[in-house]
Motif scaffolding. Structure first.
Motif, mmCIF file in Angstrom:
data_model
loop_
_atom_site.group_PDB
_atom_site.id
_atom_site.type_symbol
_atom_site.label_atom_id
_atom_site.label_comp_id
_atom_site.label_asym_id
_atom_site.label_seq_id
_atom_site.Cartn_x
_atom_site.Cartn_y
_atom_site.Cartn_z
ATOM 1 N N LEU A 158 -2.559 8.901 13.945
ATOM 2 C CA LEU A 158 -1.590 7.888 14.350
ATOM 3 C C LEU A 158 -1.146 8.051 15.802
ATOM 4 O O LEU A 158 -0.733 7.094 16.440
ATOM 5 C CB LEU A 158 -0.369 7.970 13.415
ATOM 6 C CG LEU A 158 0.739 6.948 13.542
ATOM 7 C CD1 LEU A 158 0.221 5.533 13.331
ATOM 8 C CD2 LEU A 158 1.850 7.251 12.530
ATOM 9 N N ASP B 255 -7.585 7.686 6.944
ATOM 10 C CA ASP B 255 -7.889 6.876 8.127
ATOM 11 C C ASP B 255 -8.775 7.670 9.079
ATOM 12 O O ASP B 255 -8.689 8.902 9.163
ATOM 13 C CB ASP B 255 -6.599 6.470 8.839
ATOM 14 C CG ASP B 255 -5.912 5.293 8.169
ATOM 15 O OD1 ASP B 255 -6.340 4.898 7.058
ATOM 16 O OD2 ASP B 255 -4.940 4.765 8.752
ATOM 17 N N GLU C 90 0.826 -1.205 0.000
ATOM 18 C CA GLU C 90 0.000 0.000 0.000
ATOM 19 C C GLU C 90 0.862 1.257 0.000
ATOM 20 O O GLU C 90 1.920 1.295 0.628
ATOM 21 C CB GLU C 90 -0.884 0.040 1.252
ATOM 22 C CG GLU C 90 -2.184 -0.681 1.164
ATOM 23 C CD GLU C 90 -3.079 -0.352 2.352
ATOM 24 O OE1 GLU C 90 -4.023 0.427 2.182
ATOM 25 O OE2 GLU C 90 -2.835 -0.880 3.448
ATOM 26 N N ARG D 230 -4.369 6.937 2.375
ATOM 27 C CA ARG D 230 -4.053 5.746 1.581
ATOM 28 C C ARG D 230 -4.455 5.973 0.132
ATOM 29 O O ARG D 230 -5.563 6.435 -0.148
ATOM 30 C CB ARG D 230 -4.790 4.520 2.152
ATOM 31 C CG ARG D 230 -4.399 4.226 3.583
ATOM 32 C CD ARG D 230 -5.254 3.141 4.233
ATOM 33 N NE ARG D 230 -4.883 3.078 5.644
ATOM 34 C CZ ARG D 230 -3.892 2.336 6.145
ATOM 35 N NH1 ARG D 230 -3.205 1.537 5.310
ATOM 36 N NH2 ARG D 230 -3.596 2.361 7.423
ATOM 37 N N LEU E 17 1.065 4.833 1.451
ATOM 38 C CA LEU E 17 0.522 5.635 2.536
ATOM 39 C C LEU E 17 1.154 7.024 2.508
ATOM 40 O O LEU E 17 2.280 7.195 2.044
ATOM 41 C CB LEU E 17 0.806 4.985 3.897
ATOM 42 C CG LEU E 17 0.463 3.501 4.065
ATOM 43 C CD1 LEU E 17 0.752 3.064 5.496
ATOM 44 C CD2 LEU E 17 -0.979 3.218 3.697
ATOM 45 N N ASP F 4 4.608 -1.905 11.350
ATOM 46 C CA ASP F 4 3.824 -1.949 10.120
ATOM 47 C C ASP F 4 3.240 -3.347 9.999
ATOM 48 O O ASP F 4 3.928 -4.303 9.665
ATOM 49 C CB ASP F 4 4.726 -1.619 8.920
ATOM 50 C CG ASP F 4 4.008 -1.743 7.577
ATOM 51 O OD1 ASP F 4 2.863 -2.211 7.550
ATOM 52 O OD2 ASP F 4 4.616 -1.391 6.557
ATOM 53 N N GLU F 5 1.944 -3.471 10.298
ATOM 54 C CA GLU F 5 1.257 -4.756 10.180
ATOM 55 C C GLU F 5 0.228 -4.664 9.060
ATOM 56 O O GLU F 5 -0.838 -4.075 9.227
ATOM 57 C CB GLU F 5 0.551 -5.107 11.497
ATOM 58 C CG GLU F 5 1.502 -5.440 12.635
ATOM 59 C CD GLU F 5 0.773 -5.917 13.872
ATOM 60 O OE1 GLU F 5 1.145 -6.982 14.390
ATOM 61 O OE2 GLU F 5 -0.165 -5.216 14.314
ATOM 62 N N ARG F 6 0.615 -5.199 7.879
ATOM 63 C CA ARG F 6 -0.266 -5.184 6.712
ATOM 64 C C ARG F 6 -0.796 -3.777 6.416
ATOM 65 O O ARG F 6 -1.977 -3.568 6.159
ATOM 66 C CB ARG F 6 -1.412 -6.199 6.895
ATOM 67 C CG ARG F 6 -0.923 -7.645 7.006
ATOM 68 C CD ARG F 6 -2.075 -8.611 7.147
ATOM 69 N NE ARG F 6 -2.791 -8.404 8.396
ATOM 70 C CZ ARG F 6 -2.388 -8.894 9.567
ATOM 71 N NH1 ARG F 6 -1.260 -9.603 9.656
ATOM 72 N NH2 ARG F 6 -3.096 -8.683 10.657
ATOM 73 N N GLY F 7 0.113 -2.819 6.514
ATOM 74 C CA GLY F 7 -0.238 -1.438 6.184
ATOM 75 C C GLY F 7 -0.851 -0.651 7.319
ATOM 76 O O GLY F 7 -1.140 0.542 7.161
ATOM 77 N N ARG F 8 -1.052 -1.261 8.466
ATOM 78 C CA ARG F 8 -1.557 -0.563 9.637
ATOM 79 C C ARG F 8 -0.370 -0.204 10.534
ATOM 80 O O ARG F 8 0.345 -1.085 11.012
ATOM 81 C CB ARG F 8 -2.562 -1.425 10.402
ATOM 82 C CG ARG F 8 -3.787 -1.740 9.589
ATOM 83 C CD ARG F 8 -4.610 -0.506 9.310
ATOM 84 N NE ARG F 8 -5.544 -0.691 8.180
ATOM 85 C CZ ARG F 8 -6.406 0.242 7.780
ATOM 86 N NH1 ARG F 8 -6.450 1.408 8.392
ATOM 87 N NH2 ARG F 8 -7.205 0.011 6.743
ATOM 88 N N LEU F 9 -0.175 1.098 10.728
ATOM 89 C CA LEU F 9 0.990 1.586 11.450
ATOM 90 C C LEU F 9 0.659 1.819 12.925
ATOM 91 O O LEU F 9 -0.439 2.255 13.261
ATOM 92 C CB LEU F 9 1.495 2.892 10.829
ATOM 93 C CG LEU F 9 1.819 2.872 9.337
ATOM 94 C CD1 LEU F 9 2.302 4.254 8.895
ATOM 95 C CD2 LEU F 9 2.842 1.793 9.012
ATOM 96 N N SER F 10 1.641 1.576 13.782
ATOM 97 C CA SER F 10 1.505 1.912 15.198
ATOM 98 C C SER F 10 2.874 2.298 15.741
ATOM 99 O O SER F 10 3.895 1.711 15.375
ATOM 100 C CB SER F 10 0.926 0.735 16.011
ATOM 101 O OG SER F 10 1.699 -0.442 15.833
#
Length: 306
Positions: free
Chosen positions: A258, A254, A221, A241, A223, A297-303
């Protein structure tokens, strides 16, 4: 006796060098930096960050992202330089073997814009690539940075400022390969109010866009990090995205930002061990500090991992 004196002198010199290095090292957490943009220079295995020191930029270097050395001024504006104030948000970027600072300045007419500086090495000295703003001369624009598209063409991502347009915009502008000229017309990617989490900056309903930065996620992805003020009044980092996988979008936002620490103007980089990092300033006040955190980065989900 001579050998003893030599060893004593050598020990003293080594100790003096250790003390001098300790005194010159600055803890990153104590640096007053807004808009920190980290260059991880693979050639020198050194990290660099440029800092507003109006009317100049000061450079700091580090080998470990913790202890930083003051390298002195890397750019000082000459009397004929078009930019007379602000000296904001210096993005330090390597491109085709040279080093560039993309930064925001204001001219004598009060118009703000991004200008590009160039040097042969990361420590400078930097000189204007072209002595004018790369963003439109009649716009209030800021926070320009480099993006290279799939055809290896350079683009400038920047913000058309809310002070002029009310609802701040994120804009893309293609550049010539040598970065000296614009190619075609600027293209608006989205506006600040499209972010579900974004609130107005004042009673006139101004909406801010700051600091666009594109990141290709592990799942492929595309971002974009960008900053604004949330509905609770805190400065924050949003994530957009690209539905097409192209930097021209269309972009979706989103639902939530973040972070929640009143910080923003973020960028992402990898350290020399391959770990993903995020750098920004927090809180957004006169007591702001530069921060560097690990980023998941977990499958395009950032933390952010603090």
């Amino acid at each position: 006796m001579k050998a003893y004196l030599f060893l004593s002198a050598l020990a003293w010199l080594l100790m003096a060098n250790v003390v001098a290095n300790a005194q010159s090292a600055v803890d990153y957490a104590t640096l007053r930096i807004r808009d920190p943009f980290i260059l991880a220079d693979k050639k020198t295995k050194t990290y660099y960050v440029a800092v507003n020191n109006n009317p100049s930029f000061r450079l700091y270097s580090s080998k470990d992202l913790k202890n930083w050395k003051d390298e002195g001024n890397c750019f000082r504006a000459d009397a004929d330089f078009w930019g007379k104030k602000d000296f904001w948000a210096p993005d330090l970027i390597e491109y085709k073997g040279k080093y560039y600072i993309w930064a925001t300045f204001s001219g004598t007419d009060g118009k703000r814009g991004t200008s590009i500086l160039v040097a042969d090495k990361p420590t400078g000295p930097y000189k204007p690539l072209v002595n004018q703003s790369t963003t439109p001369a009649d716009w209030m624009a800021l926070d320009g940075t480099l993006y290279i598209d799939k055809k290896n063409k350079p683009w400038m991502l920047y913000c058309h400022e809310w002070l002029q347009v009310g609802d701040g915009k994120i804009v893309a502008q293609q550049l010539s390969d040598d970065l000296k000229k614009t190619v075609g017309e600027p293209k608006v990617l989205f506006t600040a109010s499209e972010g579900p989490w974004v609130g107005p900056i004042n009673k006139e309903n101004g909406y801010i866009t700051d600091a666009p930065f594109i990141y290709k996620a592990k799942n492929g992805e595309m971002l974009m990090l960008w900053s604004s003020f949330s509905k609770n009044g805190k400065y924050a980092i949003g994530v957009a995205r690209s539905a097409s996988g192209n930097h021209l979008g269309p972009w979706t936002q989103d639902e939530l930002p973040l972070n929640d620490d009143d910080g923003g103007h973020a960028m992402i980089f990898k350290d020399f061990d391959g770990n993903l990092k995020i750098s920004y300033h927090a809180p957004n006040s006169k007591a702001e500090r530069a921060v560097i955190y690990s980023l998941k980065d977990e499958r395009g989900r950032l933390s952010i991992i603090k």
